[in-house]
Design a protein around this motif. Structure first.
Motif, PDB file in Angstrom:
ATOM      1  N   GLY A 468       0.963  -1.051  -0.166  1.00 49.72           N
ATOM      2  CA  GLY A 468      -0.105  -0.077   0.017  1.00 49.72           C
ATOM      3  C   GLY A 468       0.654   1.346  -0.065  1.00 49.72           C
ATOM      4  N   ALA A 469       1.869   1.341   1.044  1.00 46.07           N
ATOM      5  CA  ALA A 469       2.734   2.400   1.052  1.00 46.07           C
ATOM      6  C   ALA A 469       3.390   2.743  -0.198  1.00 46.07           C
ATOM      7  N   LEU A 470       3.905   1.570  -1.070  1.00 40.10           N
ATOM      8  CA  LEU A 470       4.576   1.684  -2.291  1.00 40.10           C
ATOM      9  C   LEU A 470       3.866   2.230  -3.367  1.00 40.10           C
ATOM     10  N   ALA A 471       2.381   2.101  -3.143  1.00 39.84           N
ATOM     11  CA  ALA A 471       1.462   2.501  -4.124  1.00 39.84           C
ATOM     12  C   ALA A 471       0.986   3.862  -3.675  1.00 39.84           C
ATOM     13  N   GLY A 472       1.295   4.329  -2.783  1.00 36.08           N
ATOM     14  CA  GLY A 472       0.643   5.506  -2.411  1.00 36.08           C
ATOM     15  C   GLY A 472      -0.734   5.166  -1.891  1.00 36.08           C
ATOM     16  N   VAL A 473      -1.141   4.380  -1.481  1.00 33.86           N
ATOM     17  CA  VAL A 473      -2.289   4.087  -0.901  1.00 33.86           C
ATOM     18  C   VAL A 473      -2.212   3.895   0.762  1.00 33.86           C
ATOM     19  N   THR A 474      -2.705   4.774   1.604  1.00 39.37           N
ATOM     20  CA  THR A 474      -2.488   5.213   3.045  1.00 39.37           C
ATOM     21  C   THR A 474      -3.680   4.186   3.789  1.00 39.37           C
ATOM     22  N   LYS A 475      -4.767   3.903   3.315  1.00 49.25           N
ATOM     23  CA  LYS A 475      -5.835   3.377   3.869  1.00 49.25           C
ATOM     24  C   LYS A 475      -6.669   2.649   2.955  1.00 49.25           C
ATOM     25  N   THR A 476      -7.617   1.886   3.566  1.00 46.45           N
ATOM     26  CA  THR A 476      -8.730   1.115   3.009  1.00 46.45           C
ATOM     27  C   THR A 476      -9.600   2.172   2.256  1.00 46.45           C
ATOM     28  N   GLU A 477     -10.066   1.541   1.109  1.00 41.31           N
ATOM     29  CA  GLU A 477     -10.805   2.272   0.043  1.00 41.31           C
ATOM     30  C   GLU A 477     -12.249   2.134  -0.263  1.00 41.31           C
ATOM     31  N   ARG A 478     -12.973   2.180   0.710  1.00 43.47           N
ATOM     32  CA  ARG A 478     -14.345   1.734   0.541  1.00 43.47           C
ATOM     33  C   ARG A 478     -14.929   3.058  -0.171  1.00 43.47           C
ATOM     34  N   ASP A 479     -16.187   2.611  -0.884  1.00 43.27           N
ATOM     35  CA  ASP A 479     -16.961   3.724  -1.287  1.00 43.27           C
ATOM     36  C   ASP A 479     -17.498   4.619  -0.583  1.00 43.27           C
ATOM     37  N   PRO A 480     -17.462   5.846  -0.544  1.00 47.33           N
ATOM     38  CA  PRO A 480     -18.394   6.747   0.501  1.00 47.33           C
ATOM     39  C   PRO A 480     -19.514   6.261   0.973  1.00 47.33           C
ATOM     40  N   LYS A 481     -20.439   5.724   0.087  1.00 50.94           N
ATOM     41  CA  LYS A 481     -21.803   5.484   0.175  1.00 50.94           C
ATOM     42  C   LYS A 481     -21.692   4.089   1.103  1.00 50.94           C
ATOM     43  N   ASP A 482     -21.033   3.147   0.795  1.00 60.25           N
ATOM     44  CA  ASP A 482     -21.030   1.942   1.605  1.00 60.25           C
ATOM     45  C   ASP A 482     -20.750   2.152   3.170  1.00 60.25           C
ATOM     46  N   VAL A 483     -20.036   3.371   3.493  1.00 60.27           N
ATOM     47  CA  VAL A 483     -19.756   3.423   4.861  1.00 60.27           C
ATOM     48  C   VAL A 483     -20.596   4.942   5.383  1.00 60.27           C
ATOM     49  N   GLU A 484     -21.469   5.268   4.750  1.00 55.85           N
ATOM     50  CA  GLU A 484     -22.118   6.285   5.156  1.00 55.85           C
ATOM     51  C   GLU A 484     -22.809   5.980   6.464  1.00 55.85           C
ATOM     52  N   GLY A 485     -23.339   5.020   6.778  1.00 60.11           N
ATOM     53  CA  GLY A 485     -24.355   4.790   8.036  1.00 60.11           C
ATOM     54  C   GLY A 485     -23.120   4.236   9.227  1.00 60.11           C
ATOM     55  N   TYR A 486     -21.948   4.453   8.945  1.00 55.96           N
ATOM     56  CA  TYR A 486     -20.922   3.692   9.871  1.00 55.96           C
ATOM     57  C   TYR A 486     -19.921   4.685  10.486  1.00 55.96           C
ATOM     58  N   THR A 487     -19.504   4.401  11.866  1.00 52.32           N
ATOM     59  CA  THR A 487     -18.758   5.289  12.464  1.00 52.32           C
ATOM     60  C   THR A 487     -17.136   5.335  11.956  1.00 52.32           C
ATOM     61  N   ASN A 488     -16.721   4.211  11.807  1.00 54.60           N
ATOM     62  CA  ASN A 488     -15.456   3.969  11.137  1.00 54.60           C
ATOM     63  C   ASN A 488     -15.396   3.637   9.705  1.00 54.60           C
ATOM     64  N   LYS A 489     -14.991   4.576   9.099  1.00 61.14           N
ATOM     65  CA  LYS A 489     -14.935   4.361   7.530  1.00 61.14           C
ATOM     66  C   LYS A 489     -13.917   3.879   6.903  1.00 61.14           C
ATOM     67  N   GLU A 490     -12.818   4.187   7.533  1.00 55.68           N
ATOM     68  CA  GLU A 490     -11.463   3.863   6.859  1.00 55.68           C
ATOM     69  C   GLU A 490     -10.330   3.401   7.845  1.00 55.68           C
ATOM     70  N   LEU A 491      -9.434   2.759   7.632  1.00 51.71           N
ATOM     71  CA  LEU A 491      -8.541   2.396   8.447  1.00 51.71           C
ATOM     72  C   LEU A 491      -7.028   2.209   7.734  1.00 51.71           C
ATOM     73  N   ASN A 492      -6.098   2.780   8.506  1.00 55.07           N
ATOM     74  CA  ASN A 492      -4.765   3.108   8.011  1.00 55.07           C
ATOM     75  C   ASN A 492      -4.043   1.946   7.712  1.00 55.07           C
ATOM     76  N   ILE A 493      -3.146   1.898   6.847  1.00 56.51           N
ATOM     77  CA  ILE A 493      -2.642   0.469   6.548  1.00 56.51           C
ATOM     78  C   ILE A 493      -1.404   0.328   7.641  1.00 56.51           C
ATOM     79  N   THR A 494      -1.036   1.371   8.374  1.00 57.14           N
ATOM     80  CA  THR A 494      -0.021   0.970   9.317  1.00 57.14           C
ATOM     81  C   THR A 494      -0.726   0.729  10.661  1.00 57.14           C
ATOM     82  N   ASP A 495      -1.974   0.738  10.895  1.00 53.08           N
ATOM     83  CA  ASP A 495      -2.719   0.290  11.952  1.00 53.08           C
ATOM     84  C   ASP A 495      -2.448  -1.181  12.313  1.00 53.08           C
ATOM     85  N   SER A 496      -2.171  -1.357  13.782  1.00 55.88           N
ATOM     86  CA  SER A 496      -1.621  -2.618  14.292  1.00 55.88           C
ATOM     87  C   SER A 496      -2.686  -3.627  14.009  1.00 55.88           C
ATOM     88  N   ARG A 497      -3.899  -3.194  13.574  1.00 59.20           N
ATOM     89  CA  ARG A 497      -4.956  -4.241  13.282  1.00 59.20           C
ATOM     90  C   ARG A 497      -4.556  -5.159  11.726  1.00 59.20           C
TER      91      ARG A 497
END
Length: 518
Positions: A468-497
């Motif tokens: 992800g970092a090599l590609a310039g992608v820093t987080k998950t990439e869900r469509d905004p509409k898919d996460v509109e009803g949820y608190t946590n919309k994205e996760l950084n790829i460096t997260d321990s999870r």
């Protein structure tokens, strides 16, 4: 490990080679020892069949699909997977626990087979070849399972001195507690196991003449495993060497899209879709349906009675009326919604509701009006939710080759491999050759193509962490509409999870070190 060992000890009371006499002959607990279980090469073969039954990537596929950005919450969802979709991962996570126990169960079974084989002396050349091949498959299964565990539970598999997983190269005692070994120690065992397996595997000796050969260990499977393993390790020279072995020597070619006729509504003809009882007229779709091998290097058979991966998306059938509680992610669909891409039709059931104006709806309306029913795992006759789990496909070897070319600063070479896969997936015409201005663009395009081609096959979680970092992608990439009803919309790829927790059940019985963040 103590908990795992105790479970394994209980399982050994059941022999896979004893006859129905067990029903009426009274025996003492533990009488079916290794000496009783392993008396012939044929006994080894039966135990190997049981060992294959323990090998699975089901939990990797399910966890990755839900946790990253491959799925959206479906119209019939009643709370299924919502916590994981919100990136909640703890040491009690069921997928992580099942993955841990499942792979150690396969390792334990392989170790028992390896130990039991020492009690048998083959009779003649043919038996010796069968004996060697059975052992080779056991060693390869042990290597594969250790590699899967390292990939998900080791924080950094490129660092030999860092914390790995529990190394199991023998059958442990029931009360034995084993520590986590280093990454380097576990990979040393994996490489040793694969060397033995490659030298001794006999592709003619198969666990069952009724099953397709690509559902069992072969030299091509070992080459593919090595290619993936060295890629994850950052050893691009060896990764490319083994990927080339598969591409050039496996006899497989990228499976073509075939001819696809699409109506004015954008839906393919009925013959393209086929069904779980009727093969598609498209070679690519037919491969996904398990009617043909296509470019599959190895798949895990999912017969009737096994849990089907489509049950992670549907309540009962793989269509709109089957209770879709998870949909294909809108962002993934938008990537394949291009002229001629066969995956647009192969991944989506014809009963899906696709609305070009989905962004204009409120979130509740969106869930009801844009229903992307998944059809990548359409099942088989008698088991509609059961499709084989594709462990390795040839397209992945092309992606590995492309990554290695970027690492070697050969951007045109990387582009050629990406184009080859896209050409195979386009039923209208060859696509334009990508041109990369720099390595970041190349990595990004590879990550994008892996995302769509290997969708719902258990790769995205590790891919985001790896490149992800090599590609310039820093987080998950869900469509905004898919996460509109949820608190946590994205996760950084460096997260321990992006490293799974050691299951609480393991630590409670065997107090090994937990991964950071849990």
């Amino acid at each position: 490990m103590k908990k795992i060992i105790l479970i394994f000890t209980l399982l050994t009371a059941i022999s896979v080679v004893n006859s129905c006499r067990d029903a009426y002959e009274i025996v003492q607990d533990g009488e079916f020892s290794e000496s009783a279980t392993f008396q012939s090469v044929n006994d080894m073969q039966k135990f190997l069949n049981n060992t294959y039954d323990r090998v699975s990537i089901y939990n990797e596929i399910a966890f990755t699909s839900i946790f990253t950005d491959e799925l959206g919450i479906g119209s019939q969802n009643g709370g299924q997977n919502v916590s994981l979709y919100n990136f909640v991962v703890t040491s009690q996570n069921g997928y992580a626990s099942s993955m841990w126990l499942g792979h150690y169960s396969a390792i334990n079974s392989a170790n028992r087979l390896i130990a039991g084989a020492k009690l048998i002396t083959p009779n003649g050349t043919a038996e010796q070849q069968a004996y060697n091949s059975i052992l080779a498959q056991a060693y390869a299964i042990r290597a594969f399972s250790h590699f899967q565990l390292l990939s998900y539970f080791a924080p950094n598999i490129k660092d030999n001195g860092s914390l790995g997983v529990i190394l199991m190269d023998r059958v442990p005692a029931a009360n034995e507690k084993l520590p986590r070994s280093t990454v380097g120690e576990v990979f040393s065992l994996i490489e040793s196991d694969l060397n033995f397996a490659y030298a001794n595997i006999d592709p003619v000796k198969l666990p069952s003449t009724a099953s397709a050969s690509y559902k069992f260990v072969s030299k091509t499977f070992i080459d593919a495993l090595r290619a993936r393993m060295y890629l994850y390790r950052g050893n691009y020279t060896l990764a490319e060497q083994y990927a080339d072995n598969v591409i050039n020597n496996s006899g497989l070619t990228l499976t073509p899209a075939g001819t696809v006729t699409v109506n004015s509504a954008g839906v393919a003809n009925a013959a393209f879709y086929g069904s779980y009882t009727t093969a598609s007229t498209s070679p690519y779709k037919s491969m996904l349906q398990d009617f043909s091998r296509g470019e599959v290097i190895m798949a895990l058979d999912r017969p009737v009675g096994k849990a089907g991966i489509a049950s992670e998306f549907y309540f009962n059938r793989t269509n709109f009326l089957g209770g879709p509680y998870m949909d294909l992610g809108r962002a993934v669909y938008n990537l394949i919604n291009v002229p001629g891409d066969v995956r647009k039709h192969a991944y989506i059931d014809p009963t899906a509701k696709i609305d070009a104006n989905y962004q204009t709806y409120s979130f509740p309306q969106y869930l009801l009006n844009d229903v992307l029913c998944i059809d990548k795992y359409s099942g088989k006759s008698g088991a509609e939710l059961n499709s084989d789990l594709k462990v390795f496909r040839l397209s992945e070897m092309y992606f590995i080759k492309a990554e290695c070319r970027v690492a070697a600063n050969d951007l045109p070479g990387a582009a050629a491999r990406i184009k080859a896969v896209r050409d195979a997936r386009n039923y209208l015409a060859p696509v334009t050759l990508p041109v990369y201005a720099n390595a970041t663009q190349a990595w990004n395009d590879i990550l994008k193509e892996r995302r769509v081609e290997l969708a719902l096959e258990g790769h995205r979680y590790l891919d985001l962490k790896r490149i992800g970092a090599l590609a310039g992608v820093t987080k998950t990439e869900r469509d905004p509409k898919d996460v509109e009803g949820y608190t946590n919309k994205e996760l950084n790829i460096t997260d321990s999870r992006f490293t799974l927790p050691i299951p609480a059940d393991e630590i409670n019985g065997n107090p090994i070190q937990q991964n950071p963040g849990y």
